[in-house]
Scaffold this active site. Structure first.
Site, PDB file in Angstrom:
ATOM      1  N   ASP A   1      42.743  53.143 -37.815  1.00  0.00           N
ATOM      2  CA  ASP A   1      41.792  54.147 -38.331  1.00  0.00           C
ATOM      3  C   ASP A   1      41.767  55.365 -37.415  1.00  0.00           C
ATOM      4  O   ASP A   1      40.782  55.629 -36.737  1.00  0.00           O
ATOM      5  CB  ASP A   1      40.387  53.520 -38.436  1.00  0.00           C
ATOM      6  CG  ASP A   1      39.390  54.455 -39.100  1.00  0.00           C
ATOM      7  OD1 ASP A   1      39.816  55.371 -39.832  1.00  0.00           O
ATOM      8  OD2 ASP A   1      38.176  54.272 -38.866  1.00  0.00           O
TER       9      ASP A   1
ATOM     10  N   ARG B   1      34.925  48.198 -43.834  1.00  0.00           N
ATOM     11  CA  ARG B   1      34.663  47.224 -42.759  1.00  0.00           C
ATOM     12  C   ARG B   1      34.349  45.856 -43.365  1.00  0.00           C
ATOM     13  O   ARG B   1      34.831  44.829 -42.907  1.00  0.00           O
ATOM     14  CB  ARG B   1      33.469  47.695 -41.900  1.00  0.00           C
ATOM     15  CG  ARG B   1      33.816  48.779 -40.899  1.00  0.00           C
ATOM     16  CD  ARG B   1      32.661  49.036 -39.933  1.00  0.00           C
ATOM     17  NE  ARG B   1      31.609  49.856 -40.504  1.00  0.00           N
ATOM     18  CZ  ARG B   1      31.551  51.191 -40.406  1.00  0.00           C
ATOM     19  NH1 ARG B   1      32.474  51.846 -39.742  1.00  0.00           N
ATOM     20  NH2 ARG B   1      30.571  51.864 -40.953  1.00  0.00           N
TER      21      ARG B   1
ATOM     22  N   PHE C   1      41.612  52.530 -32.536  1.00  0.00           N
ATOM     23  CA  PHE C   1      40.693  53.656 -32.749  1.00  0.00           C
ATOM     24  C   PHE C   1      39.323  53.081 -33.130  1.00  0.00           C
ATOM     25  O   PHE C   1      38.724  53.457 -34.129  1.00  0.00           O
ATOM     26  CB  PHE C   1      41.193  54.580 -33.865  1.00  0.00           C
ATOM     27  CG  PHE C   1      42.620  55.058 -33.690  1.00  0.00           C
ATOM     28  CD1 PHE C   1      42.904  56.142 -32.863  1.00  0.00           C
ATOM     29  CD2 PHE C   1      43.674  54.423 -34.319  1.00  0.00           C
ATOM     30  CE1 PHE C   1      44.214  56.581 -32.692  1.00  0.00           C
ATOM     31  CE2 PHE C   1      44.991  54.853 -34.160  1.00  0.00           C
ATOM     32  CZ  PHE C   1      45.264  55.940 -33.345  1.00  0.00           C
TER      33      PHE C   1
ATOM     34  N   CYS D   1      41.902  59.984 -42.682  1.00  0.00           N
ATOM     35  CA  CYS D   1      40.693  60.734 -43.049  1.00  0.00           C
ATOM     36  C   CYS D   1      40.970  62.236 -43.099  1.00  0.00           C
ATOM     37  O   CYS D   1      40.051  63.044 -43.067  1.00  0.00           O
ATOM     38  CB  CYS D   1      39.541  60.422 -42.102  1.00  0.00           C
ATOM     39  SG  CYS D   1      39.887  60.845 -40.391  1.00  0.00           S
TER      40      CYS D   1
ATOM     41  N   ASN E   1      45.277  54.974 -24.693  1.00  0.00           N
ATOM     42  CA  ASN E   1      45.882  55.672 -25.807  1.00  0.00           C
ATOM     43  C   ASN E   1      46.547  54.645 -26.730  1.00  0.00           C
ATOM     44  O   ASN E   1      47.397  53.877 -26.297  1.00  0.00           O
ATOM     45  CB  ASN E   1      46.923  56.653 -25.255  1.00  0.00           C
ATOM     46  CG  ASN E   1      47.487  57.539 -26.344  1.00  0.00           C
ATOM     47  OD1 ASN E   1      47.569  57.139 -27.507  1.00  0.00           O
ATOM     48  ND2 ASN E   1      47.882  58.733 -25.960  1.00  0.00           N
TER      49      ASN E   1
ATOM     50  N   ASP F   1      40.238  51.852 -27.820  1.00  0.00           N
ATOM     51  CA  ASP F   1      39.856  53.256 -28.001  1.00  0.00           C
ATOM     52  C   ASP F   1      40.119  53.993 -26.689  1.00  0.00           C
ATOM     53  O   ASP F   1      40.100  53.397 -25.619  1.00  0.00           O
ATOM     54  CB  ASP F   1      38.383  53.400 -28.401  1.00  0.00           C
ATOM     55  CG  ASP F   1      38.100  54.717 -29.115  1.00  0.00           C
ATOM     56  OD1 ASP F   1      37.979  54.718 -30.355  1.00  0.00           O
ATOM     57  OD2 ASP F   1      38.015  55.764 -28.424  1.00  0.00           O
TER      58      ASP F   1
HETATM   59  N1  SAH Z   1      37.034  52.952 -37.000  1.00  0.00           N
HETATM   60  C1  SAH Z   1      35.872  53.611 -36.469  1.00  0.00           C
HETATM   61  C2  SAH Z   1      35.987  55.118 -36.483  1.00  0.00           C
HETATM   62  C3  SAH Z   1      37.190  55.675 -35.764  1.00  0.00           C
HETATM   63  S1  SAH Z   1      36.997  57.315 -35.215  1.00  0.00           S
HETATM   64  C4  SAH Z   1      34.621  53.107 -37.205  1.00  0.00           C
HETATM   65  O1  SAH Z   1      34.733  52.304 -38.157  1.00  0.00           O
HETATM   66  O2  SAH Z   1      33.515  53.493 -36.825  1.00  0.00           O
HETATM   67  C5  SAH Z   1      38.419  57.620 -34.293  1.00  0.00           C
HETATM   68  C6  SAH Z   1      38.385  57.085 -32.856  1.00  0.00           C
HETATM   69  O3  SAH Z   1      39.694  57.266 -32.319  1.00  0.00           O
HETATM   70  C7  SAH Z   1      37.450  57.781 -31.877  1.00  0.00           C
HETATM   71  O4  SAH Z   1      36.574  56.852 -31.319  1.00  0.00           O
HETATM   72  C8  SAH Z   1      38.373  58.369 -30.774  1.00  0.00           C
HETATM   73  O5  SAH Z   1      37.823  58.212 -29.467  1.00  0.00           O
HETATM   74  C9  SAH Z   1      39.602  57.502 -30.914  1.00  0.00           C
HETATM   75  N2  SAH Z   1      40.885  58.092 -30.490  1.00  0.00           N
HETATM   76  C10 SAH Z   1      41.382  59.302 -30.789  1.00  0.00           C
HETATM   77  N3  SAH Z   1      42.647  59.427 -30.333  1.00  0.00           N
HETATM   78  C11 SAH Z   1      42.957  58.258 -29.737  1.00  0.00           C
HETATM   79  C12 SAH Z   1      44.118  57.751 -29.098  1.00  0.00           C
HETATM   80  N4  SAH Z   1      45.231  58.495 -28.992  1.00  0.00           N
HETATM   81  N5  SAH Z   1      44.084  56.509 -28.605  1.00  0.00           N
HETATM   82  C13 SAH Z   1      42.974  55.743 -28.723  1.00  0.00           C
HETATM   83  N6  SAH Z   1      41.857  56.148 -29.343  1.00  0.00           N
HETATM   84  C14 SAH Z   1      41.834  57.392 -29.839  1.00  0.00           C
END
Ligand code: SAH
Length: 395
Positions: free
Chosen positions: A299, A211, A227, A339, A278, A249
């Site tokens: 991510d 970050r 995400f 991840c 999505n 998200d």
């Molecule tokens: N980048 C963040 C962590 C990401 S965790 C950080 O630094 O803290 C992954 C995230 O993806 C979750 O919040 C989940 O709700 C979201 N997610 C999962 N599938 C998704 C999709 N198809 N579209 C949008 N968001 C999604």
């Protein structure tokens, strides 16, 4: 202590210090150890290889506590392990300007199945294996004593426990009930963490350094944070001076926390674009409208839990990277992550390279990114490297 004897020629990983013994490597057990109980591990020729935790239901039948001796696994043992895990992190809070660190990183700290994160004065932990659950009554008071924390919250709502035939558990383990939101500091950015309902132990400490790094590339630029969860990459970029941030998200509670974190850091909610949806659809929409961003962060959650899901996961990573790359303005940056432990750094590079080719763009890697340093890796446990990323310049 019961003795588990390995089959001939199946002792090599254990002799080399790998913490896992699979059921297929075991020749005999001289009794019926209870779930999670420490067992002595011997080679076929009778050499003592160490002591591990017995997981009668799991394919990983034993996870090693100690190597080369069958000394007891007791309070003194855990005191030594926890003390050394804390010593590794002793200077990290100051170095990374944070009051939130991973204190125990499971196998990599010699404590298989045990993950403990510190969020200010609150500890939040996962006890994900039979041995970890067995050790919990010893480890929890030790961590309270050695860290001076005010609370220890259990977030053992992990799928892995099903493989062990054990129930998931959550709730207060020690100290006082933690506040509904724990405020943590990462450099000059603050985040609210919900240890009861947040992902994993509450938050993604593993992306802290990424970050910070990505934020420095976003000064005066537009940034798309896909995400976004609780907004981490986007808010760090805003603090660094990004011109405009878009947070995407699928989860409403995640976005609610992202909005709260935006305000907490002194930005007006209205100055950030929050999109609940999505990512795959949202990115397609941007492409159709010809919208681009100077910095795009990808991510996604873990697409592969196991090796058998690797093919499906690779398609997911390819798709998301293809769409993400198309949205990067010429001369912009892509920060892309995986991840999934099953996806090796080499495999991830290959997928991103394929996506770049299909997108008709040239990418150059500026920096490889990794899980933050408090998520230590052990040389005897390569499986511990799960989070890898590429920061790319996009032509
Ligand atoms: N980048 C963040 C962590 C990401 S965790 C950080 O630094 O803290 C992954 C995230 O993806 C979750 O919040 C989940 O709700 C979201 N997610 C999962 N599938 C998704 C999709 N198809 N579209 C949008 N968001 C999604």
């Amino acid at each position: 202590m019961f003795t588990v004897t390995l089959k001939p020629k199946r002792d090599r990983p254990t002799r080399q210090g790998h913490p896992w013994i699979f059921s297929g490597a075991i020749a005999a057990v001289d009794g019926r150890p209870s779930i999670g109980e420490p067992v002595r591990i011997c080679s076929a020729s009778g050499d003592i290889l160490g002591v591990g935790a017995w997981s009668p239901e799991s394919q990983i039948r034993v996870r090693m506590w100690r190597f080369g001796s069958d000394a007891p696994i007791d309070e003194a043992f855990f005191r030594e392990k926890v003390t050394s895990a804390l010593a590794i992190r002793a200077e990290m809070g100051a170095r990374f300007q944070t009051n939130a660190l991973r204190l125990i990183n499971a196998e990599a700290d010699g404590l298989p199945g045990i993950t403990v994160d510190r969020y200010a004065d609150v500890l939040s932990g996962q006890f994900a294996t039979a041995g970890a659950v067995w050790a919990k009554p010893l480890v929890v008071p030790l961590l309270m004593e050695l860290t001076g924390a005010s609370s220890f919250y259990d977030r053992s709502d992990v799928d892995g426990l099903a493989h062990e035939g054990l129930p998931q558990t959550t709730g207060l383990l020690a100290g006082v009930e933690p506040p509904e939101r724990v405020v943590i500091q990462e450099g000059d950015v603050q985040f609210e963490v919900d240890v009861r309902n947040g992902h994993k132990t509450g938050y993604y400490l593993d992306q802290r350094e990424s970050r910070r790094i990505v934020a420095t590339y976003a000064v005066g630029k537009t940034l798309l944070n896909t995400f976004c969860y609780t907004g981490g990459f986007g808010i760090a970029a805003q603090k660094a001076g990004a011109k405009a941030v878009t947070q995407v998200d699928i989860s409403a509670p995640a976005l609610a926390l992202a909005r709260a974190n935006t305000v907490l850091n002194g930005f007006a909610e209205a100055d950030t674009e929050f999109i609940q949806g999505n990512v795959f659809q949202v990115l397609r929409g941007f492409r159709d409208r010809g919208r681009t961003f100077d910095v795009v962060v990808l991510d996604p959650p873990k697409f592969a839990d196991t090796r058998s899901q690797t093919m499906k996961a690779l398609r997911g990573y390819k798709d998301v990277n293809l769409m993400g790359i198309k949205l990067v303005a010429k001369g912009g940056y892509l920060a892309t992550f995986s991840c999934s432990g099953a996806i090796t750094p080499d495999l991830f590079r290959t997928v991103v390279a394929e996506a770049a080719r299909d997108a008709g763009r040239t990418l150059r890697i500026i920096q490889e990114l990794r899980q933050a340093p408090d998520h230590v890796e052990a040389l005897n446990f390569p499986e511990g490297l799960y989070l890898k990323g590429l920061l790319c310049y996009v032509e």
